[in-house]
Design a protein around this motif. Structure first.
Motif, PDB file in Angstrom:
ATOM      1  N   GLY A 275       0.736  -1.303   0.152  1.00  0.00           N
ATOM      2  CA  GLY A 275       0.249   0.121  -0.154  1.00  0.00           C
ATOM      3  C   GLY A 275       0.990   1.173   0.092  1.00  0.00           C
ATOM      4  N   LYS A 276       2.131   1.047  -0.038  1.00  0.00           N
ATOM      5  CA  LYS A 276       3.046   2.385   0.244  1.00  0.00           C
ATOM      6  C   LYS A 276       3.426   2.724  -1.051  1.00  0.00           C
ATOM      7  N   ARG A 277       3.127   4.105  -1.503  1.00  0.00           N
ATOM      8  CA  ARG A 277       3.543   4.966  -2.588  1.00  0.00           C
ATOM      9  C   ARG A 277       4.570   5.884  -2.365  1.00  0.00           C
ATOM     10  N   ILE A 278       5.884   5.681  -2.877  1.00  0.00           N
ATOM     11  CA  ILE A 278       6.781   6.695  -2.557  1.00  0.00           C
ATOM     12  C   ILE A 278       7.402   7.548  -3.724  1.00  0.00           C
ATOM     13  N   THR A 279       7.066   8.832  -3.687  1.00  0.00           N
ATOM     14  CA  THR A 279       7.562   9.521  -4.576  1.00  0.00           C
ATOM     15  C   THR A 279       9.106   9.629  -4.878  1.00  0.00           C
ATOM     16  N   TYR A 280       9.535  10.256  -6.063  1.00  0.00           N
ATOM     17  CA  TYR A 280      10.979  10.633  -6.337  1.00  0.00           C
ATOM     18  C   TYR A 280      11.558  11.369  -4.869  1.00  0.00           C
ATOM     19  N   ARG A 281      10.919  12.381  -4.733  1.00  0.00           N
ATOM     20  CA  ARG A 281      11.140  13.393  -3.745  1.00  0.00           C
ATOM     21  C   ARG A 281      11.379  12.723  -2.678  1.00  0.00           C
ATOM     22  N   GLU A 282      10.155  12.003  -2.008  1.00  0.00           N
ATOM     23  CA  GLU A 282      10.404  11.086  -0.948  1.00  0.00           C
ATOM     24  C   GLU A 282      11.503  10.165  -0.739  1.00  0.00           C
ATOM     25  N   LEU A 283      11.557   9.675  -2.015  1.00  0.00           N
ATOM     26  CA  LEU A 283      12.665   8.431  -1.933  1.00  0.00           C
ATOM     27  C   LEU A 283      14.204   9.100  -2.037  1.00  0.00           C
ATOM     28  N   ASP A 284      14.288  10.259  -2.483  1.00  0.00           N
ATOM     29  CA  ASP A 284      15.416  11.042  -2.359  1.00  0.00           C
ATOM     30  C   ASP A 284      15.824  11.397  -0.805  1.00  0.00           C
ATOM     31  N   GLN A 285      14.644  11.972  -0.251  1.00  0.00           N
ATOM     32  CA  GLN A 285      14.677  12.735   1.211  1.00  0.00           C
ATOM     33  C   GLN A 285      15.031  11.293   1.986  1.00  0.00           C
ATOM     34  N   LEU A 286      14.356  10.406   1.733  1.00  0.00           N
ATOM     35  CA  LEU A 286      14.495   9.012   2.891  1.00  0.00           C
ATOM     36  C   LEU A 286      15.934   8.505   2.536  1.00  0.00           C
ATOM     37  N   SER A 287      16.637   8.675   1.561  1.00  0.00           N
ATOM     38  CA  SER A 287      17.836   8.177   1.496  1.00  0.00           C
ATOM     39  C   SER A 287      18.782   9.071   2.070  1.00  0.00           C
ATOM     40  N   ASN A 288      18.547  10.371   1.937  1.00  0.00           N
ATOM     41  CA  ASN A 288      19.344  11.480   2.494  1.00  0.00           C
ATOM     42  C   ASN A 288      19.262  11.101   3.954  1.00  0.00           C
ATOM     43  N   GLN A 289      18.039  10.936   4.335  1.00  0.00           N
ATOM     44  CA  GLN A 289      18.034  10.857   5.845  1.00  0.00           C
ATOM     45  C   GLN A 289      18.807   9.680   6.331  1.00  0.00           C
ATOM     46  N   PHE A 290      18.566   8.485   5.686  1.00  0.00           N
ATOM     47  CA  PHE A 290      19.415   7.270   6.077  1.00  0.00           C
ATOM     48  C   PHE A 290      20.997   7.621   5.734  1.00  0.00           C
ATOM     49  N   ALA A 291      21.529   8.204   4.970  1.00  0.00           N
ATOM     50  CA  ALA A 291      23.017   8.642   4.625  1.00  0.00           C
ATOM     51  C   ALA A 291      23.300   9.609   5.822  1.00  0.00           C
ATOM     52  N   ASN A 292      22.369  10.527   6.292  1.00  0.00           N
ATOM     53  CA  ASN A 292      22.691  11.199   7.452  1.00  0.00           C
ATOM     54  C   ASN A 292      22.829  10.605   8.668  1.00  0.00           C
ATOM     55  N   TYR A 293      22.009   9.454   8.930  1.00  0.00           N
ATOM     56  CA  TYR A 293      21.986   8.715  10.042  1.00  0.00           C
ATOM     57  C   TYR A 293      23.516   7.801  10.139  1.00  0.00           C
ATOM     58  N   LEU A 294      23.889   7.429   8.894  1.00  0.00           N
ATOM     59  CA  LEU A 294      25.216   6.757   8.783  1.00  0.00           C
ATOM     60  C   LEU A 294      26.305   7.637   9.496  1.00  0.00           C
ATOM     61  N   LEU A 295      26.292   8.684   8.890  1.00  0.00           N
ATOM     62  CA  LEU A 295      27.385   9.540   8.989  1.00  0.00           C
ATOM     63  C   LEU A 295      27.386  10.208  10.432  1.00  0.00           C
ATOM     64  N   SER A 296      26.162  10.397  10.899  1.00  0.00           N
ATOM     65  CA  SER A 296      26.162  10.800  12.373  1.00  0.00           C
ATOM     66  C   SER A 296      26.450   9.614  13.199  1.00  0.00           C
ATOM     67  N   SER A 297      26.336   8.460  13.104  1.00  0.00           N
ATOM     68  CA  SER A 297      26.641   7.358  13.799  1.00  0.00           C
ATOM     69  C   SER A 297      28.449   7.030  13.789  1.00  0.00           C
ATOM     70  N   GLY A 298      28.724   7.900  12.836  1.00  0.00           N
ATOM     71  CA  GLY A 298      30.371   7.631  12.842  1.00  0.00           C
ATOM     72  C   GLY A 298      30.949   6.857  11.980  1.00  0.00           C
ATOM     73  N   TYR A 299      30.281   6.260  10.861  1.00  0.00           N
ATOM     74  CA  TYR A 299      30.560   5.378  10.034  1.00  0.00           C
ATOM     75  C   TYR A 299      31.366   6.326   9.032  1.00  0.00           C
ATOM     76  N   THR A 300      32.607   6.057   8.550  1.00  0.00           N
ATOM     77  CA  THR A 300      33.536   6.881   7.478  1.00  0.00           C
ATOM     78  C   THR A 300      33.835   6.049   6.395  1.00  0.00           C
ATOM     79  N   LYS A 301      34.163   6.871   5.295  1.00  0.00           N
ATOM     80  CA  LYS A 301      34.556   6.290   4.306  1.00  0.00           C
ATOM     81  C   LYS A 301      35.513   4.996   4.347  1.00  0.00           C
ATOM     82  N   GLY A 302      35.088   3.855   3.388  1.00  0.00           N
ATOM     83  CA  GLY A 302      35.717   2.706   3.624  1.00  0.00           C
ATOM     84  C   GLY A 302      34.956   1.511   4.337  1.00  0.00           C
TER      85      GLY A 302
END
Lengths: 515, 515
Positions: free
Chosen positions: A31-58
């Protein structure tokens, strides 16, 4: 060094389409429909979670998931954070999982709760950080909670064209899996190539049904989203559910295995569903027999195409095109995609002419960076400046490539070479045979003896002798199996490939070598 | 460092298509038809000539040519040899040619004999090596002789993704031309993007009519050949000859300027020709007025699209799509192509919202490596991590980009900003005006005075006063030209752009500043 002004990066794909058509639906999952804007924003949020959790390049992020909208966000978020995605097949054994986990020194394990709940304590010995994707696991953090309070703005991370974006482990039809390091650029250009070769249109409704942890579906989904199409995500194959999905969402473009198309074709309830939206059906991993293919094209009124490739050279590399499908039958792989060179090479690095059998080799920007921590295998894979696929084939008179066999699946018997797939092709045409495989087993006289393993159709009473006699009618004497073993089922990988190495190991003494 | 196994290089394009469809015609030039195999082999021969002549990585090859099949071989051969192509416009002055020649320290000058014969002795002061392309020049070596005895096998040359493949000099609507360094990767990915955005098909018959020395036609031709289409090469625009070419070759896909489509549209002999093969017509450099566009779409029964871009970010970057053409009129540039980000930015690097006018900026793999030996301009061009186009625009409510003006063409008059193209748009709707341009000229009272230069239709008796009165009806008071200068012709670049800087210089004292 690449500047952000002109780098090639996987994470750029969603952002660009979010700017082009923000409100268009990118992903449908139940039942879930995700627009391109939302998909991009969700991916950004997850990227920010990863970076703010301290994971780094490599750093490597290991995922054990079935298809879901979350999985699409996850691979994009990892790419945007400049980290390395290591998707693994939930169906492999815990020992294989631990092998991969330790190899890549995973910094975070993400998995659907039902798929990882029994292994959490084992995983924690190697990696403390666990994130539950679908479902929850006691006090383990969850993916949805992780997104909360994270900015929807994309982080600016330094990424180079050739940075490793993902390490997929080869599916293990032989020995230990090898980690294939694939760059941002390889995935990016492969997807542009796919869009062109499949003539993907922006208004396409596509299917994400095959597992996203495998290169074939991943590249198909990346391509669909790169084109700006809508992709309907389902997990697993059930014929009637699939027909309902096709009808409900007016799917135009899908990727599945030949046996799946066959299952739809002969399904008693097919007439109840409207499948007329289908425009193009891609199949892979195996050829389709003539009768099924003709009937598929006729009944589904869609174009069919075979795509090939492998994790090491991001798919697709070749296409057996729709217009060729009914012109020639056999194990045709067709012609190279526009981003690749394809050649047939002998063991000394000579390019062979039409009709000569040799190893199928490629060049192209989609070739892997190499095998993870395995310089020797990497060097072997690119001997003579060409990527070696381990597949044997030849060009026919019209310049269409014919696949002969996996190089290591050729059976050397009594001084002759027998292509296992030739024997399998005959076995599969026997009316009582549901599935079959041929391998060479050690034999005192023949060196290797052609040996067949078959699964019979339900209720069949066929015997080993019946099948050998049938083979004698359709094969040369040296190609006929010396022995046919009837099994309830064949050992398969999670993606449906037959694990010949399991049979070879288990039946190594089948002919009781006496010396 | 990139290995040959997975590099991105322009020279790979022809080789791959030669393997895919060797006997398909790639290029038609007059009576000459060249297949993909032949085009690849000719390019290899030329690459081998260059390498055997001692040119090495980093060397620049300057070309002064009009369109021909030879020119297609030349740019591909230079790419395959790993050298740097410096195409220049034959129409620029000898001083500009010498400026470029000396800037890049050209190691070889190639030119059509009629275009370079008068300048050879001058060129030789800077560069001893000259090769005549079309025609011959006494004892000067010729392109065709150079190919003789050269191997048709491609040389294996080390090329990196981001190596400079070409340096095109910007067309000089202001001051000295700047050399734009474009990488193999930029051209390669731009062409994949173009194929997708224009929905280029393999069976397309395309036109190479606009000059190949300019990025717009070059990217169009590279894209056509990357797709595996056939491109018909002609040199120069003559309406009736073009219509004959379209009919003779059943052209499906072409690129031309708006005035060229207009010339076909109103040509008295158009009914004599069958132009029904046209499927897609791309235009660039200028918008099309409503009436012409509607009539073009109606009469040619083809889709029209506007492509934009610039040498610095290999075209196309944006497309005003066919389905939008009749929905909105004005200077629309539409939406970003899938390989690019586009944003509107203020002078402080802030991304602006819909409706706000600012500089059009991009990101994407097609952004140049930089300006040749000009780090300062390169750094300015990518301020805030975005490529600055020097164009002003804004997003409309529907997310379609509207071009306002070149940043430097905005006229600052009496404290107001006037977009020159707004004034020009009105001038061009006057029934007696054939061409027009508006610039700001120094003025004691207004700082800059809006000044129009117009060319009248043949036989027209319109006066300066008539035109000013017409402008008063259609423009705000401060936008009305203070003066209208009627000219026989406007100064144009070889690609048809009006050289405002020439008028600004020539008429700088038009208002006779007295202090």
């Amino acid at each position: 060094m690449q500047s952000i002004v002109n780098r090639v990066a996987i994470g750029d794909i969603l952002r660009r389409n979010a700017a082009r058509f923000p409100d268009k639906v990118a992903i449908i999952d139940g039942g879930k429909r995700i627009t391109y804007r939302e998909l991009d924003q969700l991916s950004n949020q997850f990227a920010n979670y990863l970076l703010s959790s301290g994971y780094t390049k490599g750093d490597t992020i290991l995922t054990i998931c079935m298809n879901s909208w979350e999985y699409v966000v996850i691979y994009n978020g990892i790419a945007k954070a400049g980290l390395i995605w290591v998707p693994i097949n939930p169906g492999i054994s815990i020992n294989e999982k631990l092998y991969i986990l330790d190899q890549v020194e995973a910094k975070l394990i993400m998995g659907d709760a039902p798929l990882i709940q029994n292994d959490i304590e084992t995983f924690k010995k190697s990696c403390q950080n666990i994130l539950a994707v679908r479902g929850s696991l006691g006090d383990t953090n969850t993916f949805l909670l992780a997104l909360e309070d994270q900015s929807e703005v994309e982080p600016e991370v330094e990424i180079e064209d050739r940075d490793v974006a993902q390490i997929m482990f080869t599916s293990g039809t032989t020995g230990n899996p090898k980690g294939v390091m694939t760059s941002h650029l390889a995935v990016y250009i492969a997807s542009l190539g796919n869009i062109i070769e499949s003539n993907f249109q922006e208004d396409e409704k596509t299917l994400t049904m095959m597992p996203l942890f495998h290169c074939a579906q991943h590249t198909f989904t990346v391509s669909a989203l790169h084109r700006g199409a809508t992709s309907v995500v389902i997990s697993g194959f059930e014929p009637e559910a699939l027909m309902k999905t096709i009808e409900d969402h007016q799917i135009t473009n899908m990727f599945a295995l030949p046996i799946m198309y066959k299952a739809l074709l002969y399904h008693p309830n097919r007439p109840k569903y409207d499948l007329s939206s289908l425009r193009r059906c891609t199949y892979a991993m195996a050829p389709m027999d003539r009768q099924t293919l003709e009937k598929c094209i006729h009944e589904f009124k869609a174009e069919f195409a075979l795509g090939t490739g492998q994790t090491e050279i991001y798919p697709a590399t070749m296409t057996f095109r729709p217009e060729e499908q009914l012109r020639r039958f056999g194990s045709y792989w067709g012609t190279s995609n526009l981003i690749n060179d394809t050649a047939i090479m002998d063991d000394d690095g000579n390019i062979l002419e039409k009709g000569q059998v040799g190893e199928i080799v490629h060049r192209g920007p989609n070739v892997m960076n190499g095998y993870f921590r395995n310089e020797e295998e990497t060097a072997k894979s690119r001997a003579f400046g060409w990527h070696h696929t381990g597949d044997l084939g030849y060009w026919d008179e019209d310049g269409q490539l014919v696949f002969v066999d996996r190089k290591k699946d050729i059976i050397k018997t009594g001084g002759e070479n027998v292509a296992s797939i030739k024997v399998e092709g005959v076995l599969l045409t026997h009316k009582d045979v549901a599935n079959a495989v041929a391998v060479g087993l050690p034999h005192e006289r023949w060196s290797e003896a052609v040996t067949a393993f078959v699964v019979l159709n339900p209720g069949s009473q066929a015997t080993e002798e019946d099948i050998i006699n049938y083979c004698k009618e359709h094969l040369g004497g040296f190609q006929v199996p010396k022995s046919v073993v009837i099994l309830e089922q064949l050992p398969l990988t999670a993606t449906g490939k037959i694990q010949k190495h399991v049979l070879r190991r288990q039946y190594t003494n089948h002919y009781q070598i006496t010396n």
